[in-house]
Design an enzyme around this catalytic site. Structure first.
Site, PDB file in Angstrom:
ATOM      1  N   ARG A  97       7.388  -5.150 101.399  1.00  0.00           N
ATOM      2  CA  ARG A  97       7.274  -3.793 101.957  1.00  0.00           C
ATOM      3  C   ARG A  97       5.811  -3.399 102.074  1.00  0.00           C
ATOM      4  NH1 ARG A  97       4.789   0.913 101.074  1.00  0.00           N
ATOM      5  NH2 ARG A  97       5.293   0.762  98.858  1.00  0.00           N
ATOM      6  N   ASP A  98       5.127  -3.169 100.964  1.00  0.00           N
ATOM      7  CA  ASP A  98       3.705  -2.798 101.025  1.00  0.00           C
ATOM      8  C   ASP A  98       2.895  -3.947 101.612  1.00  0.00           C
ATOM      9  OD1 ASP A  98       1.321  -1.370 100.637  1.00  0.00           O
ATOM     10  OD2 ASP A  98       2.008  -0.570  98.738  1.00  0.00           O
ATOM     11  N   HIS A 114       1.954  -4.253 105.467  1.00  0.00           N
ATOM     12  CA  HIS A 114       0.744  -3.684 106.068  1.00  0.00           C
ATOM     13  C   HIS A 114      -0.308  -4.764 106.334  1.00  0.00           C
ATOM     14  CE1 HIS A 114       1.751   0.564 105.674  1.00  0.00           C
ATOM     15  NE2 HIS A 114       2.074   0.389 104.410  1.00  0.00           N
ATOM     16  N   SER A 123      -1.774   5.975  95.720  1.00  0.00           N
ATOM     17  CA  SER A 123      -1.679   5.423  97.068  1.00  0.00           C
ATOM     18  C   SER A 123      -3.020   5.035  97.663  1.00  0.00           C
ATOM     19  CB  SER A 123      -0.999   6.443  97.995  1.00  0.00           C
ATOM     20  OG  SER A 123       0.177   6.942  97.416  1.00  0.00           O
ATOM     21  N   HIS A 151       2.569   3.016  90.518  1.00  0.00           N
ATOM     22  CA  HIS A 151       2.273   2.155  91.666  1.00  0.00           C
ATOM     23  C   HIS A 151       0.771   2.178  91.896  1.00  0.00           C
ATOM     24  CE1 HIS A 151       3.019   0.536  95.817  1.00  0.00           C
ATOM     25  NE2 HIS A 151       1.929   1.243  96.105  1.00  0.00           N
ATOM     26  N   HIS A 181      -2.979   0.729  93.600  1.00  0.00           N
ATOM     27  CA  HIS A 181      -3.719   0.023  94.647  1.00  0.00           C
ATOM     28  C   HIS A 181      -5.086  -0.349  94.087  1.00  0.00           C
ATOM     29  CE1 HIS A 181      -1.360  -0.041  98.403  1.00  0.00           C
ATOM     30  NE2 HIS A 181      -0.666   0.908  97.779  1.00  0.00           N
ATOM     31  N   TYR A 233      -5.531   7.827 102.412  1.00  0.00           N
ATOM     32  CA  TYR A 233      -4.407   6.909 102.516  1.00  0.00           C
ATOM     33  C   TYR A 233      -4.858   5.582 103.127  1.00  0.00           C
ATOM     34  CZ  TYR A 233       0.616   5.949 102.752  1.00  0.00           C
ATOM     35  OH  TYR A 233       1.867   5.440 102.544  1.00  0.00           O
TER      36      TYR A 233
END
Length: 342
Positions: free
Chosen positions: A12-13, A16, A166, A193, A195, A284
């Site tokens: 999913r992520d 990108h 995010s 979550h 990053h 983002y």
């Protein structure tokens, strides 16, 4: 030894990082490898959630429902999850994802907009899905505000609440303050979550566990938007060294990362100057390509656009503002240089 749940979001992520070009064959290989390695939950959808395939967010090469069904055929024990952003994903689309094999949905909203998740969480529970509330861009709100929004999701019936960094903008103390307050005041599990824009995805995940987090996100090879996510195989190794059980086979995770996912990368997952700017500015991750195109069009540095977007506190879904911001910056730059407005 304590135990933590790791949700893998490579499919999913990670979408990108490869321009949403996953094929059924690719998904089957990754899902099967994760399942064999003992990963309990595998998230699959467009990078911006189910229904995200669009002109604004980028078109998927294959329909995500086909990818979910293919993953389902190739796993034995793992659950399949999807991400849903209200306003992009719909209840009807969620129903189709459930029919294709998804049993968990993570309903994701901006950190101050939890009320938009109400109908989606209720519907997920109605049809028997696990519903996880997923608050995004949580660096933009103080812990007390995050708790307020988390309690709304809990009241709707969420089975778990995620705090998402995010933009990869948090420091370990930021994580501890947010996760700690949620753990003290919620009756449901709490997840984090991460990053990696500031190089802290693993460190922040460990900080979250130290503050009481029950669940963590990761991706194989760290594949994901911008600088990527907490690298699954590294996270599993760190958890084991810290005496925290994940139920996973580290060697099989490493094999899945290097023998399978590494072959799909169009670019290395590194902290380049743009990814670092995203973490520093707190915007983002999906803004980068939009900012880069706008910078080329208006003769600007994409980093300056990203910093300005951060100053304006823009959020996911406001990508259409980036051209306007770049145009205004070009006008200002021209006026400063020539004394004449465009």
């Amino acid at each position: 030894m304590s135990r933590i749940r790791i949700i893998d979001t490579t499919l999913r992520d990670g979408s990108h990082a490869i321009s949403h070009a996953y094929t059924p064959q690719m998904v089957a290989g990754v899902a099967e490898a994760l399942d064999k390695a003992g990963c309990g939950t595998i998230e699959i959808s467009h990078g911006d959630g189910i229904g995200g395939s669009s002109y604004q967010y980028g078109f998927s090469k294959f329909d995500e429902l086909e990818l979910i069904a293919e993953a389902k055929r190739n796993i034995v024990n793992a659950k399949i999850a999807v991400l849903l952003l209200p306003g992009i994903g719909t209840v009807k689309r969620l129903e189709k994802a459930y029919e294709a094999g998804a049993t968990t949905v993570r309903v994701a909203t901006h950190v101050t907009e939890a009320d938009t998740a109400h109908q989606h969480i209720l519907y997920a529970k109605k049809i028997g899905m696990e519903a996880i509330g997923f608050l995004m861009m949580t660096h933009m709100a103080e812990p007390e505000k995050i708790l307020e929004q988390a309690k709304l999701m809990e009241s709707y019936g969420a089975d778990c609440l995620y705090c998402a960094d995010s933009a990869g903008a948090m420091l370990p103390d930021d994580v501890k303050r947010r996760i700690g307050l949620l753990k003290q005041n919620l009756s449901i599990p709490v997840g984090f979550h991460a990053h990696n824009n500031l190089g802290l995805a693993i460190g922040n995940s460990l900080a979250a566990v130290e503050a009481g987090a029950d669940c963590l996100d990761s991706t194989l090879m760290g594949i994901g938007a911008s600088a990527g996510n907490a690298q699954h195989e590294v996270l599993a190794a760190v958890m084991q060294k810290a005496g925290i059980e994940t139920g996973e086979d580290l060697n099989l995770l490493m094999d899945a990362a290097e023998d399978i996912v590494a072959n799909y990368l169009n670019r290395p997952i590194i902290i380049d100057k743009y990814a670092l700017t995203i973490g520093y500015a707190g915007v983002y991750g999906s803004f980068f390509l939009h900012a880069k195109r706008a910078a080329e069009k208006f003769g600007l540095d994409a980093r300056d656009i990203l910093v300005e977007l951060g100053r304006m506190k823009t959020v996911g879904g406001q990508e259409d503002m980036i051209v306007d911001v770049a145009y205004r910056m070009q006008k200002q730059k021209h006026a400063e240089k020539t004394g004449v407005e465009l």
